[in-house]
Design an enzyme around this catalytic site. Structure first.
Site, PDB file in Angstrom:
ATOM      1  N   HIS A 124       3.992   1.046   5.170  1.00 37.36           N
ATOM      2  CA  HIS A 124       5.114   0.494   4.104  1.00 37.36           C
ATOM      3  C   HIS A 124       5.706   1.623   3.367  1.00 37.36           C
ATOM      4  O   HIS A 124       5.502   3.107   2.515  1.00 37.36           O
ATOM      5  CB  HIS A 124       4.722   0.172   2.943  1.00 37.36           C
ATOM      6  CG  HIS A 124       4.203  -1.155   2.087  1.00 37.36           C
ATOM      7  ND1 HIS A 124       5.446  -0.128   1.176  1.00 37.36           N
ATOM      8  CD2 HIS A 124       5.082  -2.060   2.385  1.00 37.36           C
ATOM      9  CE1 HIS A 124       6.154  -1.336   0.359  1.00 37.36           C
ATOM     10  NE2 HIS A 124       5.661  -2.406   0.966  1.00 37.36           N
ATOM     11  N   ASP A 201      -4.366   4.268   2.089  1.00 38.49           N
ATOM     12  CA  ASP A 201      -3.533   2.336   1.164  1.00 38.49           C
ATOM     13  C   ASP A 201      -4.138   1.760   2.088  1.00 38.49           C
ATOM     14  O   ASP A 201      -4.160   0.993   3.942  1.00 38.49           O
ATOM     15  CB  ASP A 201      -2.207   2.605   2.426  1.00 38.49           C
ATOM     16  CG  ASP A 201      -1.399   0.964   1.649  1.00 38.49           C
ATOM     17  OD1 ASP A 201      -1.782   0.470   1.127  1.00 38.49           O
ATOM     18  OD2 ASP A 201      -0.097   1.220   1.845  1.00 38.49           O
ATOM     19  N   GLN A 204      -3.699  -3.937   2.564  1.00 43.68           N
ATOM     20  CA  GLN A 204      -3.543  -4.544   3.370  1.00 43.68           C
ATOM     21  C   GLN A 204      -4.410  -5.223   3.923  1.00 43.68           C
ATOM     22  O   GLN A 204      -4.438  -6.293   4.458  1.00 43.68           O
ATOM     23  CB  GLN A 204      -2.488  -5.090   5.217  1.00 43.68           C
ATOM     24  CG  GLN A 204      -1.257  -4.715   4.355  1.00 43.68           C
ATOM     25  CD  GLN A 204      -0.917  -5.662   3.764  1.00 43.68           C
ATOM     26  OE1 GLN A 204      -1.092  -7.404   3.947  1.00 43.68           O
ATOM     27  NE2 GLN A 204       0.812  -5.943   2.757  1.00 43.68           N
ATOM     28  N   LYS A 227      -3.025  -9.335  -3.559  1.00 40.43           N
ATOM     29  CA  LYS A 227      -2.959  -9.393  -2.852  1.00 40.43           C
ATOM     30  C   LYS A 227      -4.347  -9.839  -1.843  1.00 40.43           C
ATOM     31  O   LYS A 227      -4.504 -10.270  -0.583  1.00 40.43           O
ATOM     32  CB  LYS A 227      -2.534  -8.266  -1.628  1.00 40.43           C
ATOM     33  CG  LYS A 227      -1.305  -7.838  -1.451  1.00 40.43           C
ATOM     34  CD  LYS A 227      -1.075  -7.195  -1.109  1.00 40.43           C
ATOM     35  CE  LYS A 227       0.532  -6.153  -1.099  1.00 40.43           C
ATOM     36  NZ  LYS A 227       1.559  -7.039  -0.270  1.00 40.43           N
ATOM     37  N   CYS A 365       9.370  -3.874   3.362  1.00 41.45           N
ATOM     38  CA  CYS A 365       9.305  -1.835   3.205  1.00 41.45           C
ATOM     39  C   CYS A 365       9.375  -1.595   3.996  1.00 41.45           C
ATOM     40  O   CYS A 365       8.447  -0.525   3.551  1.00 41.45           O
ATOM     41  CB  CYS A 365       8.411  -2.443   2.270  1.00 41.45           C
ATOM     42  SG  CYS A 365       9.102  -3.574   0.472  1.00 41.45           S
TER      43      CYS A 365
END
Length: 406
Positions: A124, A201, A204, A227, A365
C-alpha cells in the site's frame, strides 16, 4: 468449530438494513473500512455523555475514570496481539501514522545515507511513500522485492535482496489488492538471521487473522481500528521495547514529556514518549469494544466464515465470461480483485452501485502493484464477518447484468 450466525450478527449493524437506490445495500468494501456494531457506538456515546475528561495527570474523578478506560484499552490491545507489555502498545491515528512514526524515527536514528529499506511490489502507498520521503530527506534507498505473476512473495527473494546496507524490512501481512497472505514469520526469521528488524503492516490482517507478535517475533507491527469494526482515526503501533527505547520521539508537546526547561527537555517513559498531545481516548475505548466484539465471536470462526465466503466468491466469478481474478488461489484472504474483459473498472463499480452493491474500484493505493500487473486498476470486493453467500450471489448476478450491457 461452531459457525457464526450471520443473520444474528447483522442485527448489530443497522446500516446493513438500509436501501440504496431502492435496493438492499450489499456492502462489499470492507477492506476500505468496516461498519461499526451498536456496542462500539454505544460505548463511545456513553463515554462522551458520562466520562468525558482529559486523561492522565487529572486528579478529579472523571479524569481518573477516563484514564482507566484509556489504559484498559491499551491492555485489551496488548492481549489481542499478545504483546509482552503494555509499554509496547502505542496509540496512533491509524496504520499510516504508525508507519510514518517508524519511518521518521528509525531513519533519523538508525540509518545513514545509502542505507536501504526493503519493501515489496504489493505494498500500500502508506508503506511506500513514508520511506520515499525519507529517501528525499536523508538519502536512504528504498528497494522493492519482486512478486510472482500470481501475486506471491518468495522468501528466497527476501534473502537474496538483503545486503550489508539493509537496515529494515517493511512488509504487508496481507495485500489489500491481491489478498495474498505473506509468510511474515519466515520473512522475520530470514531478516533476523542477517540482523535486520522487520515492520509488519497488519492493516488487512488484524480483522481476519489471529496475530501473535511474540510468535511472529516482528519488531514493529501496525494496524487500524476502522478496518476492524472500530472508530476511524485510531490505530496501533506495536514495537519491541528494546527498539522503542532506542528511537527518538516522533512529535513534541504535552503528554510525551518528563521535564521541560529552556535549556533541556527529558521525555516520558514508554509508551507515552510517542503519544504527544491529547489522545483520542474515546476512540481507544471504542477500539477496545470492537476487539471485545471480535473476541466474543472468535477470530477462528470469523476467519473460517470469511475464507468460505471468499472461496465461494472466486468460484462464482469464474463462471462469468472474460473475468480475471488477480492474486493467488491460496493463501488468499477476504479480498477478491478482478476485471471483466475490456470493461473499465470504474464503469463496473458505477453500474454495480446502481444495483445497491458497494465495491471499490481503482488502484487501491497500490499503483506500483498495478504497474507490475500491467493494469490501471481493478474492481475489489472485500468481505467481513457480516457478509453472506446471498450477497456474493447478488454480486455475481450484478456482474452478469453489467456484461450484458456491454
Amino acid at each position: 468449530m461452531k459457525s457464526i450466525n450471520t443473520n444474528k450478527i447483522r442485527e448489530d449493524f443497522p446500516i446493513l438494513s438500509r436501501e440504496v437506490y431502492g435496493r438492499p445495500l450489499v456492502y462489499l468494501d470492507n477492506a476500505a473500512t468496516t461498519q461499526k456494531p451498536l456496542c462500539v457506538l454505544d460505548a463511545m456515546r456513553e463515554e462522551y455523555l458520562n466520562v468525558n475528561a482529559n486523561v492522565h495527570r487529572g486528579v478529579h474523578y472523571l479524569s481518573q475514570q477516563a484514564t482507566d478506560l484509556h489504559e484498559a484499552a491499551r491492555e485489551t490491545v496488548r492481549r489481542f496481539i499478545n504483546a509482552g507489555k503494555t509499554e509496547e502498545v502505542i496509540f496512533t491515528r491509524g496504520t499510516t501514522e504508525a508507519i510514518n512514526l517508524v519511518a521518521q524515527t528509525f531513519c533519523q536514528s538508525q540509518m545513514r545515507e545509502g542505507d536501504e529499506v526493503l519493501v515489496s511490489d504489493m505494498e500500500h502507498h502508506s508503506n511506500i511513500v513514508p520511506w520515499q520521503l525519507q529517501a528525499m530527506q536523508r538519502g536512504i534507498v528504498v528497494r522493492h522485492l519482486p512478486i510472482s505473476d500470481n501475486g506471491l512473495l518468495c522468501c528466497n527473494e527476501v534473502a537474496a535482496n538483503i545486503n550489508e546496507r539493509t537496515r529494515l524490512v517493511s512488509i504487508t501481512h496481507v495485500s489489500n489488492v491481491l489478498g495474498t497472505v505473506n509468510p511474515v514469520a519466515d520473512i522475520v526469521r530470514i531478516a533476523h538471521e542477517h540482523g535486520v528488524p522487520v515492520l509488519v503492516d497488519a492493516a488487512q490482517s488484524a480483522p481476519h487473522i489471529s496475530i501473535d507478535v511474540q510468535k511472529l517475533d516482528c519488531d514493529f507491527l501496525a494496524f487500524s481500528g476502522h478496518k476492524m469494526y472500530g472508530p476511524t482515526g485510531i490505530g496501533v503501533l506495536y514495537g519491541k521495547e528494546e527498539w522503542l527505547d532506542r528511537l527518538p520521539p516522533y512529535q513534541g508537546g504535552g503528554e510525551m514529556i518528563d521535564k521541560v526547561t529552556w535549556e533541556h527537555t527529558t521525555f516520558e517513559r514508554l509508551p507515552f514518549k510517542f503519544e504527544a498531545g491529547t489522545p483520542d481516548y474515546v476512540a481507544t475505548h471504542g477500539l477496545a469494544t470492537a476487539i471485545d466484539y471480535i473476541n466474543s465471536l472468535g477470530l477462528d470462526q470469523i476467519e473460517a466464515h470469511e475464507t468460505k465466503l471468499t472461496q465461494y466468491c472466486m468460484e462464482q466469478l469464474q463462471t462469468i465470461d472474460g473475468l480475471t481474478v488477480y492474486g493467488p488461489a491460496e493463501p488468499h484472504d477476504a479480498v477478491v480483485s478482478f476485471n471483466v474483459g475490456q470493461i473499465h473498472h470504474l464503469d463496473i463499480g458505477t453500474l454495480l452501485d446502481r444495483l445497491g452493491i458497494a465495491v471499490r474500484t481503482g488502484h487501491h493505493c497500490a499503483q506500483p502493484l498495478m504497474d507490475r500487473l500491467g493494469i490501471s486498476g481493478t474492481v475489489r470486493a472485500s468481505f467481513a464477518l457480516y457478509n453472506t453467500q446471498e450477497e456474493v450471489d447478488a454480486l455475481a448476478a450484478g456482474l452478469r447484468r453489467v456484461v450484458q450491457m456491454f
